[in-house]
Design a protein around this motif. Structure first.
Motif, PDB file in Angstrom:
ATOM      1  N   UNK A 525      27.546  35.667 125.347  1.00 54.42           N
ATOM      2  CA  UNK A 525      27.970  36.558 126.417  1.00 54.42           C
ATOM      3  C   UNK A 525      29.387  37.047 126.145  1.00 54.42           C
ATOM      4  N   UNK A 526      29.630  38.344 126.322  1.00 52.08           N
ATOM      5  CA  UNK A 526      30.949  38.939 126.161  1.00 52.08           C
ATOM      6  C   UNK A 526      31.392  39.507 127.505  1.00 52.08           C
ATOM      7  N   UNK A 527      32.648  39.279 127.858  1.00 54.55           N
ATOM      8  CA  UNK A 527      33.193  39.777 129.115  1.00 54.55           C
ATOM      9  C   UNK A 527      34.532  40.440 128.857  1.00 54.55           C
ATOM     10  N   UNK A 528      34.698  41.651 129.328  1.00 53.21           N
ATOM     11  CA  UNK A 528      35.966  42.338 129.186  1.00 53.21           C
ATOM     12  C   UNK A 528      37.027  41.726 130.082  1.00 53.21           C
ATOM     13  N   UNK A 529      38.241  41.600 129.567  1.00 56.79           N
ATOM     14  CA  UNK A 529      39.354  41.049 130.347  1.00 56.79           C
ATOM     15  C   UNK A 529      40.391  42.111 130.686  1.00 56.79           C
ATOM     16  N   UNK A 530      40.162  43.343 130.282  1.00 56.74           N
ATOM     17  CA  UNK A 530      41.093  44.426 130.538  1.00 56.74           C
ATOM     18  C   UNK A 530      40.621  45.665 129.816  1.00 56.74           C
ATOM     19  N   UNK A 531      41.430  46.703 129.841  1.00 63.45           N
ATOM     20  CA  UNK A 531      41.081  47.952 129.183  1.00 63.45           C
ATOM     21  C   UNK A 531      41.712  48.026 127.807  1.00 63.45           C
ATOM     22  N   UNK A 532      40.954  48.501 126.839  1.00 60.16           N
ATOM     23  CA  UNK A 532      41.482  48.643 125.490  1.00 60.16           C
ATOM     24  C   UNK A 532      40.406  48.447 124.447  1.00 60.16           C
ATOM     25  N   UNK A 533      40.798  48.558 123.174  1.00 56.99           N
ATOM     26  CA  UNK A 533      39.871  48.427 122.062  1.00 56.99           C
ATOM     27  C   UNK A 533      39.674  46.946 121.712  1.00 56.99           C
ATOM     28  N   UNK A 534      38.429  46.567 121.508  1.00 57.10           N
ATOM     29  CA  UNK A 534      38.069  45.202 121.107  1.00 57.10           C
ATOM     30  C   UNK A 534      37.480  45.246 119.702  1.00 57.10           C
ATOM     31  N   UNK A 535      37.918  44.343 118.850  1.00 58.39           N
ATOM     32  CA  UNK A 535      37.293  44.165 117.539  1.00 58.39           C
ATOM     33  C   UNK A 535      36.805  42.723 117.448  1.00 58.39           C
ATOM     34  N   UNK A 536      35.515  42.558 117.293  1.00 62.47           N
ATOM     35  CA  UNK A 536      34.885  41.244 117.180  1.00 62.47           C
ATOM     36  C   UNK A 536      34.400  41.076 115.745  1.00 62.47           C
ATOM     37  N   UNK A 537      34.938  40.065 115.048  1.00 68.95           N
ATOM     38  CA  UNK A 537      34.516  39.734 113.687  1.00 68.95           C
ATOM     39  C   UNK A 537      33.670  38.476 113.775  1.00 68.95           C
TER      40      UNK A 537
END
Length: 666
Positions: A525-537
């Motif tokens: 599960x992924x949950x956003x914590x704010x606004x902006x670009x996320x990069x998941x490796x």
């Protein structure tokens, strides 16, 4: 006599003799000489001098080394260049000058003045200057040449082996990139068939050899006998279109010299051999009281609201997970600590019970057939008993307290080896057994800590499957892995959840959050914590390269990804949108010159960083026919002579996408 732009002459057997280096300077590399076996007396030829790949040239670019090249034609008497200041009275000096330290090789164009069947050509590296700090590091090398009347066709085939770096620490995490170059005359042999022989001697330091392509496939040792011992036979491979084959040598914790030779397949006389030095200095003493030592490590690494090593917190669930998961958690813990005198590795008793053996680092404790030898000092952590002790440890104010293993209540956690095995035996390996476990730990390579440079090399080569899933998250988002039976690991609204044995979470307030769970099936599960670009490796079991997901987040936006335990899916859903992964972390090349002059011998330096600005160590670099590897700072330097047109530079690494650059050559 002039310096030549040609790269290699035909090979002759070179003998390198290294002399001591004063402590005021970094050690110089051993050198070698290549020259034709036969040459005409009035025929100009190219003599190759290689091996000046000293790291000082990368960190202090003004460093230099003085080189003398000479020939000696007397049938008896002392060899040439015994006099450091210019040779003996019978020598002919072909070259004397200063070149940059860190140069891979250079050539001298010359001719012999006298017909003789016993010429010896020699090279000597003399005074070195490491940015104003002089040292006398004398290295000699020689090759024999027969000088005849007339002319000789210089079309002999040659193999050149180089190792970068030529020396590594014997700490279990050593890595050297081997480059094998096949040439005929002065030209590379595209797609040459090669036979490679790593050191077959039983007393040689333990190492494995892996490909730099295909995720780092294991190439040697490639087979086992029925009694469990390994075959020492070499392997066959092919060079690329530029006549070069690059390999990764992963080394263990035994000091000494490890050799690697390359031969042109079917032509045993065309070969070269280099030695990789494993430096065992700096290993500290074995702990006098292992129980007290481990207790202190538990206090240092496992306690507090934000422990440096959260994996062992999962040991509190002593009845959850498996013995293998707890065994791996303890190995990861000790791998993070890296105590200089402590050797360790997995073991299982005849009844299948799992342990972790502790012994003085650098000593041999495993037989060739894979059993732990009795003796002292040998101690064993019983992994299930440690899980029970951790699970029963009391907490005060909600803060975990690691148990005091010296307490009589925990007498069964850390035991002398003989007490743990009783009248039976212990095999070196996991509970249950894993493929390639005989090539890890106990003097063989050890996995670097999760996320550390070299971890992907280890996982890709040996394929033990102990890596599980590793996720690096560049904010703003948090992850939660949900495993079987409701066990979870990650970050929830109330903080960290650490219910998966063998997993950990490291989530600093600023920087990259890192998650690790053992191999298995999970719902992520992924949950956003704010606004902006996320990069998941995200790296997974069996995946040659990590999957890189990039997307925009907003607070409380949700995403999901199903993980089956067989790699990473190519796409996930976040905020109702499909996000497709790119395979491999990006790399970029910097520091290259804007242009080069054709036909001029030049040293080309560069630096390789990943897409997050982190230096990429051990990446293979190819520029025309020259090859090398990046150092710990992501830097490399290649000595080459470009041809008119464009010089193509290619950087490759198993965990990254290849990077390319092109330099105009006028």
């Amino acid at each position: 006599m002039t310096l030549s732009g040609r790269t290699r002459s035909a090979a002759a057997l070179a003998v390198a003799v290294a002399m001591a280096v004063p402590a005021v300077a970094e050690a110089a590399s051993s050198i070698s000489v290549t020259a034709p076996r036969r040459i005409g007396v009035n025929q100009t030829f190219t003599m190759g001098i290689s091996g000046f790949a000293d790291p000082a040239g990368y960190s202090t670019p003004r460093s230099t080394v003085r080189v003398i090249v000479a020939g000696h034609h007397r049938s008896s008497g002392p060899s040439c260049l015994e006099d450091v200041n210019g040779g003996t009275s019978g020598d002919t000096i072909f070259f004397s000058g200063v070149i940059p330290a860190g140069s891979y090789s250079f050539t001298v164009r010359t001719r012999f003045p006298i017909i003789s069947d016993n010429w010896v050509v020699c090279a000597l590296s003399a005074q070195q200057d490491f940015t104003g700090q002089a040292a006398f590091a004398h290295n000699r090398a020689a090759a024999r040449v027969v000088v005849v009347r007339g002319r000789v066709a210089l079309r002999e085939k040659a193999i050149t082996v180089s190792l970068s770096p030529p020396s590594v620490a014997a700490d279990g995490n050593g890595l050297s990139v081997a480059s094998i170059l096949a040439t005929q005359g002065f030209d590379a042999i595209p797609n040459a068939r090669l036979a490679v022989q790593p050191d077959p001697k039983p007393a040689a330091p333990r190492a494995v050899v892996c490909d730099t392509r295909g995720g780092g496939t294991l190439l040697w040792p490639g087979s086992r006998f029925q009694d469990g011992t390994r075959s020492v036979s070499g392997f066959d491979t092919r060079a690329d279109g530029g006549g070069t084959k690059q390999l990764k040598v992963l080394t263990g914790s035994q000091g000494g010299q490890f050799s690697l030779s390359g031969t042109l397949k079917g032509q045993s006389s065309v070969f070269d051999l280099k030695q990789l030095a494993l430096n065992a200095q700096g290993q500290g003493p074995f702990p006098a009281d292992p129980r007290a030592f481990l207790t202190q490590l538990g206090h240092d690494y496992m306690e507090g609201s934000a422990p440096r090593f959260g994996a062992a917190l999962a040991l509190r669930g002593a009845t959850a997970g498996t013995t293998l998961a707890r065994q791996q958690a303890i190995l990861e813990w000790l791998g993070f600590v890296r105590s200089p005198g402590l050797g360790f590795g997995p073991a299982r008793r005849a009844d299948g019970r799992g342990g972790v053996v502790l012994y003085p680092k650098g000593t041999a404790v495993r037989t060739a057939s894979g059993f732990i030898t009795p003796g002292a000092p040998r101690w064993v952590i019983d992994v299930d008993n440690l899980g029970t002790a951790v699970a029963n440890s009391t907490t005060f104010g909600g803060i975990f307290r690691f148990p005091d293993l010296s307490d009589p209540r925990y007498a069964g956690v850390v035991l002398p080896f003989g007490s743990w095995v009783g009248g039976g035996f212990a095999a070196a390996g996991f509970a249950p057994a894993l493929p390639n476990e005989d090539l890890a730990y106990f003097g063989y390579p050890e996995p670097p800590p999760v996320g550390a440079p070299g971890r992907n090399d280890f996982e890709g080569c040996l394929g033990l499957g102990i890596g599980g899933y590793l996720a690096d998250v560049h904010s703003p988002a948090r992850l939660l892995f949900k495993g079987a039976g409701g066990a979870s690991l990650g970050l929830g609204p109330a903080g960290a959840l650490l219910d998966v044995p063998g997993g950990f979470v490291s989530a600093p307030a600023r920087g990259v959050a890192r998650y690790h769970v053992p191999a298995g099936a999970y719902a992520l599960d992924l949950t956003g914590t704010g606004s902006g670009k996320v990069t998941l490796v995200l790296s997974g079991p069996g995946a040659a390269q990590p999957s890189v997901f990039s997307f925009s987040a907003r607070a409380n936006a949700k995403g999901t990804l199903a993980l089956s335990g067989r790699g990473v899916p190519r796409a996930l859903t976040f905020g109702g949108r499909r996000v497709t992964a790119t395979l491999g972390v990006g790399m970029r090349i910097s520091g290259l010159p804007r242009s080069l002059k054709a036909g001029k011998r030049v040293r080309v330096g560069l630096r390789v960083l990943d897409q997050f600005g982190v230096a990429v160590a051990g990446a293979a670099v190819q520029a025309g026919s020259a090859a090398g590897a990046t150092d710990a700072r992501g830097r490399a330097a290649l000595l080459l002579t470009p041809r008119r047109g464009r010089l193509n530079v290619v950087v490759s690494d198993p965990g990254h996408r290849s990077a390319r650059a092109s330099i105009p050559v006028r």
